[in-house]
Design an enzyme around this catalytic site. Structure first.
Site, PDB file in Angstrom:
ATOM      1  N   PHE A  14     -15.175   2.840   8.207  1.00 47.63           N
ATOM      2  CA  PHE A  14     -13.812   3.196   7.799  1.00 47.63           C
ATOM      3  C   PHE A  14     -13.664   3.377   6.290  1.00 47.63           C
ATOM      4  O   PHE A  14     -12.572   3.647   5.802  1.00 47.63           O
ATOM      5  CB  PHE A  14     -12.821   2.140   8.310  1.00 47.63           C
ATOM      6  CG  PHE A  14     -13.078   0.737   7.793  1.00 47.63           C
ATOM      7  CD1 PHE A  14     -12.561   0.308   6.581  1.00 47.63           C
ATOM      8  CD2 PHE A  14     -13.856  -0.155   8.531  1.00 47.63           C
ATOM      9  CE1 PHE A  14     -12.804  -0.977   6.102  1.00 47.63           C
ATOM     10  CE2 PHE A  14     -14.101  -1.444   8.062  1.00 47.63           C
ATOM     11  CZ  PHE A  14     -13.573  -1.849   6.838  1.00 47.63           C
ATOM     12  N   ASN A  30      -1.841  -0.277   7.423  1.00 40.50           N
ATOM     13  CA  ASN A  30      -1.323  -1.634   7.672  1.00 40.50           C
ATOM     14  C   ASN A  30      -0.435  -2.167   6.540  1.00 40.50           C
ATOM     15  O   ASN A  30      -0.240  -3.356   6.389  1.00 40.50           O
ATOM     16  CB  ASN A  30      -2.449  -2.606   8.053  1.00 40.50           C
ATOM     17  CG  ASN A  30      -3.474  -2.779   6.960  1.00 40.50           C
ATOM     18  OD1 ASN A  30      -3.365  -2.175   5.904  1.00 40.50           O
ATOM     19  ND2 ASN A  30      -4.469  -3.605   7.203  1.00 40.50           N
ATOM     20  N   ARG A  39       2.927  -7.255   8.975  1.00 42.82           N
ATOM     21  CA  ARG A  39       2.195  -6.214   9.719  1.00 42.82           C
ATOM     22  C   ARG A  39       2.683  -6.100  11.166  1.00 42.82           C
ATOM     23  O   ARG A  39       2.700  -5.002  11.724  1.00 42.82           O
ATOM     24  CB  ARG A  39       0.700  -6.492   9.648  1.00 42.82           C
ATOM     25  CG  ARG A  39       0.104  -6.114   8.290  1.00 42.82           C
ATOM     26  CD  ARG A  39      -1.296  -6.639   8.155  1.00 42.82           C
ATOM     27  NE  ARG A  39      -1.973  -6.150   6.955  1.00 42.82           N
ATOM     28  CZ  ARG A  39      -3.054  -6.730   6.450  1.00 42.82           C
ATOM     29  NH1 ARG A  39      -3.570  -7.782   7.039  1.00 42.82           N
ATOM     30  NH2 ARG A  39      -3.630  -6.236   5.362  1.00 42.82           N
ATOM     31  N   GLU A  87      -9.566 -10.037  -7.588  1.00 44.19           N
ATOM     32  CA  GLU A  87      -8.629  -8.916  -7.456  1.00 44.19           C
ATOM     33  C   GLU A  87      -7.548  -8.953  -8.547  1.00 44.19           C
ATOM     34  O   GLU A  87      -7.161  -7.902  -9.068  1.00 44.19           O
ATOM     35  CB  GLU A  87      -8.021  -8.923  -6.038  1.00 44.19           C
ATOM     36  CG  GLU A  87      -9.075  -8.556  -4.994  1.00 44.19           C
ATOM     37  CD  GLU A  87      -8.684  -8.864  -3.550  1.00 44.19           C
ATOM     38  OE1 GLU A  87      -7.554  -9.334  -3.304  1.00 44.19           O
ATOM     39  OE2 GLU A  87      -9.528  -8.635  -2.658  1.00 44.19           O
ATOM     40  N   ARG A  99      -1.276 -14.954   3.531  1.00 41.05           N
ATOM     41  CA  ARG A  99      -1.995 -14.277   4.622  1.00 41.05           C
ATOM     42  C   ARG A  99      -1.229 -14.432   5.950  1.00 41.05           C
ATOM     43  O   ARG A  99      -1.216 -13.526   6.773  1.00 41.05           O
ATOM     44  CB  ARG A  99      -3.411 -14.845   4.774  1.00 41.05           C
ATOM     45  CG  ARG A  99      -4.329 -14.517   3.609  1.00 41.05           C
ATOM     46  CD  ARG A  99      -4.993 -13.172   3.699  1.00 41.05           C
ATOM     47  NE  ARG A  99      -6.026 -13.112   4.710  1.00 41.05           N
ATOM     48  CZ  ARG A  99      -6.819 -12.059   4.889  1.00 41.05           C
ATOM     49  NH1 ARG A  99      -6.668 -10.980   4.128  1.00 41.05           N
ATOM     50  NH2 ARG A  99      -7.743 -12.054   5.817  1.00 41.05           N
ATOM     51  N   TYR A 134     -12.483  -2.528  -3.164  1.00 36.75           N
ATOM     52  CA  TYR A 134     -13.009  -2.619  -1.808  1.00 36.75           C
ATOM     53  C   TYR A 134     -14.528  -2.519  -1.749  1.00 36.75           C
ATOM     54  O   TYR A 134     -15.075  -2.030  -0.762  1.00 36.75           O
ATOM     55  CB  TYR A 134     -12.358  -1.536  -0.940  1.00 36.75           C
ATOM     56  CG  TYR A 134     -10.913  -1.859  -0.568  1.00 36.75           C
ATOM     57  CD1 TYR A 134     -10.601  -3.000   0.179  1.00 36.75           C
ATOM     58  CD2 TYR A 134      -9.862  -1.024  -0.935  1.00 36.75           C
ATOM     59  CE1 TYR A 134      -9.289  -3.294   0.533  1.00 36.75           C
ATOM     60  CE2 TYR A 134      -8.543  -1.320  -0.584  1.00 36.75           C
ATOM     61  CZ  TYR A 134      -8.271  -2.459   0.157  1.00 36.75           C
ATOM     62  OH  TYR A 134      -6.972  -2.756   0.519  1.00 36.75           O
ATOM     63  N   HIS A 157      -1.806  -5.435   1.489  1.00 34.48           N
ATOM     64  CA  HIS A 157      -3.076  -6.145   1.326  1.00 34.48           C
ATOM     65  C   HIS A 157      -2.790  -7.508   0.714  1.00 34.48           C
ATOM     66  O   HIS A 157      -1.926  -7.630  -0.155  1.00 34.48           O
ATOM     67  CB  HIS A 157      -4.025  -5.372   0.399  1.00 34.48           C
ATOM     68  CG  HIS A 157      -5.188  -6.198  -0.064  1.00 34.48           C
ATOM     69  ND1 HIS A 157      -6.323  -6.343   0.690  1.00 34.48           N
ATOM     70  CD2 HIS A 157      -5.370  -6.956  -1.180  1.00 34.48           C
ATOM     71  CE1 HIS A 157      -7.164  -7.160   0.053  1.00 34.48           C
ATOM     72  NE2 HIS A 157      -6.611  -7.540  -1.085  1.00 34.48           N
ATOM     73  N   THR A 210      -5.188  -8.327  10.001  1.00 34.39           N
ATOM     74  CA  THR A 210      -5.532  -6.969   9.519  1.00 34.39           C
ATOM     75  C   THR A 210      -5.134  -5.909  10.545  1.00 34.39           C
ATOM     76  O   THR A 210      -4.600  -4.851  10.199  1.00 34.39           O
ATOM     77  CB  THR A 210      -7.054  -6.876   9.236  1.00 34.39           C
ATOM     78  OG1 THR A 210      -7.407  -7.919   8.331  1.00 34.39           O
ATOM     79  CG2 THR A 210      -7.425  -5.529   8.637  1.00 34.39           C
ATOM     80  N   LYS A 229       0.835  -1.216   0.000  1.00 34.79           N
ATOM     81  CA  LYS A 229       0.000   0.000   0.000  1.00 34.79           C
ATOM     82  C   LYS A 229       0.871   1.269   0.000  1.00 34.79           C
ATOM     83  O   LYS A 229       2.101   1.193   0.203  1.00 34.79           O
ATOM     84  CB  LYS A 229      -0.926  -0.054   1.208  1.00 34.79           C
ATOM     85  CG  LYS A 229      -1.977  -1.172   1.103  1.00 34.79           C
ATOM     86  CD  LYS A 229      -2.782  -1.263   2.379  1.00 34.79           C
ATOM     87  CE  LYS A 229      -3.910  -2.265   2.250  1.00 34.79           C
ATOM     88  NZ  LYS A 229      -4.655  -2.401   3.515  1.00 34.79           N
TER      89      LYS A 229
HETATM   90  P1  CMP Z   1      -7.045  -4.882   3.836  1.00 29.66           P
HETATM   91  O1  CMP Z   1      -6.516  -6.232   4.128  1.00 29.66           O
HETATM   92  O2  CMP Z   1      -6.547  -4.186   2.627  1.00 29.66           O
HETATM   93  O3  CMP Z   1      -8.656  -4.948   3.774  1.00 29.66           O
HETATM   94  C1  CMP Z   1      -9.483  -3.819   4.067  1.00 29.66           C
HETATM   95  C2  CMP Z   1      -8.713  -2.657   4.599  1.00 29.66           C
HETATM   96  O4  CMP Z   1      -9.465  -1.655   5.254  1.00 29.66           O
HETATM   97  C3  CMP Z   1      -7.769  -3.171   5.667  1.00 29.66           C
HETATM   98  O5  CMP Z   1      -6.741  -3.953   5.097  1.00 29.66           O
HETATM   99  C4  CMP Z   1      -7.343  -1.865   6.312  1.00 29.66           C
HETATM  100  O6  CMP Z   1      -6.328  -1.221   5.563  1.00 29.66           O
HETATM  101  C5  CMP Z   1      -8.582  -0.993   6.190  1.00 29.66           C
HETATM  102  N1  CMP Z   1      -9.261  -0.744   7.476  1.00 29.66           N
HETATM  103  C6  CMP Z   1      -9.245   0.399   8.128  1.00 29.66           C
HETATM  104  N2  CMP Z   1      -9.984   0.329   9.221  1.00 29.66           N
HETATM  105  C7  CMP Z   1     -10.481  -0.904   9.290  1.00 29.66           C
HETATM  106  C8  CMP Z   1     -11.326  -1.600  10.207  1.00 29.66           C
HETATM  107  N3  CMP Z   1     -11.817  -1.014  11.288  1.00 29.66           N
HETATM  108  N4  CMP Z   1     -11.629  -2.880   9.930  1.00 29.66           N
HETATM  109  C9  CMP Z   1     -11.134  -3.481   8.833  1.00 29.66           C
HETATM  110  N5  CMP Z   1     -10.341  -2.869   7.928  1.00 29.66           N
HETATM  111  C10 CMP Z   1      -9.997  -1.581   8.159  1.00 29.66           C
END
Ligand code: CMP
Length: 159
Positions: free
Chosen positions: A60, A115, A105, A129, A88, A52, A118, A94, A12
């Site tokens: 969020f 974070n 992470r 994707e 993963r 997304y 992805h 996450t 990211k």
């Molecule tokens: P990612 O794995 O890319 O999938 C969704 C993204 O939303 C997640 O990583 C985070 O970067 C972002 N995000 C921000 N806030 C939240 C939250 N509260 N719960 C889940 N994802 C979040």
């Protein structure tokens, strides 16, 4: 589960800006995964909304849209045995607070909003994707990684 399973990974904008590209790619190469697609690109709001779409309406969502379009990302297609699940694990939970020690992470991020990376959460998401970010002709799998024959037994795990 196939030896040639593919997953989608994106470093990211915070990962790119922090100079983590090389260190992150190294983890997948060290594991023996084959990178069959890779590019630096600026995510447009349209692309971000497509990627997304499952998060539309969540609290969020707007911050996520701002974050993912705030600079270029490195998009990758990573191939190998059980690539979705395995990548993963390397990426970590996450929420970086809950990410396993040694995961990307856990090592590089503090909060969910930044974070760093992805990775697809299922084979179906990976296919979706990969289709969003890559044209079929942008995927190069007609070469053999020197590790391919050493990291799993081809005969046992193929097909
Ligand atoms: P990612 O794995 O890319 O999938 C969704 C993204 O939303 C997640 O990583 C985070 O970067 C972002 N995000 C921000 N806030 C939240 C939250 N509260 N719960 C889940 N994802 C979040």
């Amino acid at each position: 589960m196939k030896a040639e399973e593919r997953t989608f990974v994106a470093i990211k904008p915070d990962g790119v800006k922090r100079g983590l590209i090389g260190r992150i790619i190294k983890r997948f190469e060290d594991k023996g995964f084959k990178i069959v697609g890779m590019k630096l690109l600026q995510v447009t709001p349209e692309l971000a909304a497509k990627h997304y779409e499952e998060h539309i309406g969540k609290p969020f969502y707007n911050r996520l849209m701002y974050y993912i379009t705030s600079g270029p990302i490195v998009a990758m297609v990573v191939e190998g045995y059980a690539a979705v699940e395995s990548v993963r694990h390397i990426v970590g939970a996450t929420d970086p607070c809950n990410a396993d020690v040694g995961s990307i992470r856990a090592d590089y991020a503090q909060v969910m909003e930044y974070n760093v990376i992805h990775a697809s959460d299922s084979v179906a998401s990976a296919n979706r994707e990969i289709d969003i970010y890559f044209k079929p002709e942008e995927i190069y799998d007609n070469w053999q990684s020197t590790l391919e024959k050493l990291v799993y037994d081809e005969e046992r795990y193929k097909g």
